[in-house]
Each structure stands twice: as structure tokens, then as C-alpha cells.
Design an enzyme around this catalytic site. Sequence first.
Site, PDB file in Angstrom:
ATOM      1  N   HIS A 125     -19.154  -0.697 -31.466  1.00  0.00           N
ATOM      2  CA  HIS A 125     -20.181  -1.494 -31.353  1.00  0.00           C
ATOM      3  C   HIS A 125     -21.268  -1.207 -30.091  1.00  0.00           C
ATOM      4  CE1 HIS A 125     -21.870  -5.356 -32.121  1.00  0.00           C
ATOM      5  NE2 HIS A 125     -21.666  -6.062 -30.976  1.00  0.00           N
ATOM      6  N   SER A 156     -26.415  -6.868 -31.072  1.00  0.00           N
ATOM      7  CA  SER A 156     -25.362  -7.612 -31.480  1.00  0.00           C
ATOM      8  C   SER A 156     -26.059  -9.093 -31.828  1.00  0.00           C
ATOM      9  CB  SER A 156     -24.351  -7.511 -30.509  1.00  0.00           C
ATOM     10  OG  SER A 156     -23.294  -8.301 -30.813  1.00  0.00           O
TER      11      SER A 156
END
Length: 686
Positions: free
Chosen positions: A651, A535
Site C-alpha cells: 500500500h 488511499s
Amino acid sequence: MADPLNDDPHLWLEDIRDEKALAWARERTAETEAAYSDPALARRLRGILDDPDRIVVPSRHGEWMYDLWRDAANPRGLWRRASHTSFLTGTPEWQVLLDIDALGRDEGTPWAFAGAVHGPRGTQRALVQLSPDGGDAHVAREFDLAAARFVDDGFALAADKSHSAWLDPDTLLVGTALEGGAQTDSGYPRTARVWRRGTDLAAASPVIEAQPSDVAVFVGVDRTGDDVTAISSIAHDFFHQESFVWTADHPNPVRLAVPDDAYTNVHGDLIAVRTTTDWTVAGVAHPGGTLLVGPLATVTDGDGSELTAVFTPTATAVLEDWSWTKRRLVLTVLENVRSRIVSLDPADGWAQTDIDTGIESSDILTVDVVAADADEDDELWLFARGFLTPQTLIVTDAAAPAPSVVDQAPAVFDADGLVTTQHWAVSADGTRIPYFQIGRREIDGPAPVILSGYGGFEVSRLAEYATIQGPAWLEAGGVYVVANIRGGGEFGPAWHLAALRENRHRAYEDFVAVARDLVARQVTTAERIGCHGGSNGGLLVGNMLTQFPDDFGAVVCGVPLLDMRRYTRLSAGASWIAEYGDPDDPADWEFIRTFSPYHLIDPDRAYPPSLFYAATSDDRVGPVQARKMVARLTDETDAEVHYLEQDEGGHAASIDNGAKAALQATIHTFLTDALVRRVSPVRAAS
């Protein structure tokens, strides 16, 4: 002159579900799996993740302890609960509420459990949230906890990035973009509405409404004691919001008179306010990172003069988190990136008591509060662990600490001869940067190193048990390092603010300073260091690849931001402008372009081997930035680059223990190949 926004031959990869783009991703993924999948390691890791003796870390709601249990027979999980009394015995008697795998089979949708919003005490109702693919968007359905089934004609929301809270058994406070609610530019709800049972959501009038340029609307309810306080906020960006409350005394939303960059928490008739920047209230100056507590009325009807500072940061001690029990305020404090728990007594002038976990260990430990019921009692459930210390669940009393171990996870790797130490590197501007090193007590010759970091959004990287790194890396003689670089929260909000926007380079200089310190201390050599981040950490290691390629022997980049010219137009990217800057503002683009890895690729530069991974279903960052980075590196350079894209997982990039084990096995096999097999001892020692 080239247009960095649209003059891009790889824009076609931004169409996430386009069949041509998916075929490209599948082909690259197959190549990576053929080269680096390790079924034996994956089986071992999955066995650890599915271990029936692993620890359960519950959430508490009244007299029940809740858990989502995943194992080989239930990969998506069993949502279950045990009575508080039963759980305390150490051998809970579980009641299965919902079999997620069976639900998926029955409905033809491979659901992933995304949490539950529990109703008011005594109602035995909850809103169960289910994601169809592991992404952030989820459905919500009313669930009868006593009958263990969904409620016919109960509250239900279609897939959306919604937020919900119960005002009473027949009324929800909902932040949703459904039924005319509209989305912000970041893809989150713009409105908060009061939705009464038996009415159409579309007919519910907005209580507050954000602008398209805002990030989102969030909602919550505090019902400590006899008070019911509704809470909603408009997040103007990731770090600034206007917050509103309403109660029986204030039936219309009243804005809290606190700084927009402060964090607040309502507890009955009290409010806690944690400052981010300096705040002068009632003539008293409070530095950023201070926690103030006082009557809620002092920030709705008053001037804040009744707020009391109950925690003030120092150069080494900062507030990581706080929780309430019935009569106590409990703080999680970081002291030089080591946590301790402190109990405060409001009835005794906020007198402090340090809470001991009762664990004797030379390891560096992290301790969190994982369960407390502010209405029920002062019972406090703590979760302690270190890099080499398996997770331990402890119950104690916030008013009269007497720690008792309820459960401890089994060790999953051989830690004999391993040690955790803390060291400090010096960054380019002279700032001392701490990092944790886990490995052999005596390192004989340069060792292969995995260096991990994050450096953003005030997220602290603390000691976590090496469930994956232990068996996959440490047992074979590798060293694992976690860097506490600026941009994180390890030293409070100032540590985060130091690396925002035009100062982003500091996070990257900090990280490479740690890599160079490892070399200077003769732990390793540059070609034996592999960096890994996900991320925002993916953006970090993307910059290591493009800005400091000579300092690393391999790069693993997960679910990353990389194209910082278009990031605000992709998935939820617009919500992070406060962190990185706005690339559509020419002044901002001048500094953003200096840390946009996609634009820093140099065809004439040599790069270390790299592995990028993402998930098609990631609706927060999306797979497209990793796709484009891989495509450009492949087309324009001689770099060795690999790509892995899972369909499900969102994610997190993996949706169950099997997928997580396979992904981690591939990552560590790649790193072993790049940092061990390809590096000769003679070359490494030179």
C-alpha cells in the site's frame, strides 16, 4: 437498466495477477515512465533518503534502542540495535541483528522488514515479521536477539495478516487465520488463540472468535510492573469493537464495560478510555474526545464510577495521542492543528506540566512521543519537525522536563525566503477549514500549487518536514498546501464523524473550498493547482477530478479507492463499510454513488491531466480500482490520463528508497509539466 455492480467492461482488470491485466499495466507504466521519469531528480531524492547523516528515530525496549537502517548498500535495510547508554551519546555503537537484503538473497525471496514483536523483559526474544513483497501479509519467525539469529524450531507463522503478543517466554497470543483460524470477509483473522511452545497451532483453542462479517480480531499484552494482562478485541467494523482482558485474577476473558466506539489502553492496574461519542458513566456526562483513567477493575468488576476525566476537549484543543512512562501519563494535544506535549502526574491529582522541546522556531511544529518504556523510567523521546524545520530527536524527563537534543537531521533543501502560514477557508456549509501553506514569503504572480489532503478515518494531517516537496517543488518556486478537511482528526472525533457515510460530501466541499480560497487570495489560479492524495486521499482527489475538474490543473491519485460500488468485494474493502457505507444496501448506494468517481465519469466533460499510481502487491486496496479508472477515462473521454504500477511496495506503492525516489520524481515531473510548462504567464494571470 444498467447494473453498476456487474455491467462493467473493465472487470477483467480486477484479476490482479492475470497476465493480460499485468501486460496492460506494464504497457501503461512504460508510457508514463518514458514521458515523466526524471533520473536526475530521482538521484537527488534517493541521495537524501539514503543520506548517512540522516536522523535515526529509534524504538526503545528496556536497555536497547532499535532501528531499521536503509541506504544505498542496504536498500531493504539492516535491523540493528544500540545500547541505551550508547545511543544517548549521539554516536551509537550499532549491533546488526539482521541483514534483510542478505536474507532475501539467501532464501530467494525479496523480503521487506515488517516489524518485530518483542518478548518479555529478560528473554532476548522477538517475533520478526517479514513481508515477501511489501504488502500487509507477512511471515513471523522467532528471533534470538542475543545470538542475532532465528531460533531453530522456534515459533513461526506463514504469510498472513496476523497479530501476535507474548504472554510469557513460551506462550503467544495469536490472532491468525492460519491452521483453521479462518478469515473475515475483510481478509483478517477471525480467531485469537493461545499457542504454547512445542504444540501445533491447529490444536490451540480459540479464546475469542469473530463472525465472518466482523473486520478482524486483534491481540495485545500489557506487562507493566508485576501485572500481565492479555487483551483481545473483536472489531465489528472499523470504529466499533468489543474488548476483553484476562489476568491472574480473571483467567477467562472479561469484556470491558466501555462504549464500543471508545479506544482503550491498559497500563498495569489502570485503564485509559478515550471516548468517541458522548458517554454518561456513573451519572456524569463526558463529551466525545474525553480521556478517562481509572482502575482496570472499574470496567471489569465495577460500574466505571472510579474513572476520572484527565482530558476534556475544547473547540480548539483535542487529544491526538497518549503514552505512559513509569510514573507519568503523557498527552499529545492538538491546538488548532499545532501539537504540544503535556505530562500528567497520577500521584498529584493528574497535575499537568507542559513539556517544552527547547526548539526556537517560527515554523509550525509537530511533536510526537516516539519512545518511552513504561517499566523502566520517566524518560521520554520526542520527535519534532516542521515543514521547514528538519527533524529533531529530543530526550527529556516526563516528571522533570529538561529537553536535550540528541540528533537533528540535516536540511535537504534551501528554505531561505520560505515561510509556513496557516489560513482558513469557508466550506459550503459555512464551516471554517484550516490549511497550511508553505512557499515564498512574497509570491509574485500566480504560483504553481500542490494541494494535499486526506479527510478520513480520523487521521490528522500535521506539519511534516518537506523532505520530498522541498527539493522537488518548493526550491523551484512552487507552493505546497496541506488541507485539514473534515473526516480527519484535526479537531477530534467530531471532525471525523462530520464527514462519514451520507455526509462524505463535506470532505470534498472542504477540499475544493481550500483550492478556491487559494485563488481568492491570489496565490494562484485554478489551472495552476494540482491535487495529490493517496488511499482514502486517492478517493478524495478522484472526486476532485470528477466533481470539480474546473478547479484543478492536474490530479495525482495514488493507491486509491475509486469504484465504490465494488470496493467491499476488493482486497480489504469490506473493513471500511463504517466509513463509507455498504453499497449492497440500496439506501446506502443512493449516497455512495454520489462520491464514486468511477461512476461519475462523464464522456462529455473536460478533465485536467491526471496521473494514477498503484502497486500490484497492495493487498489492502489493490491496484484494480486505479486500473479500471484509467481504462474507463481512456475509453470514454478525451482526458489525458497516465498510469504507473509498481510490482512491489504494497500500500506504500514503493518498497525501498530507490523505488520511492523514482516514484516521487515522476509525480513531480508530471506536475511541473502540467502546472508550469503548459500554463502561459498571460493565461495564468487572466
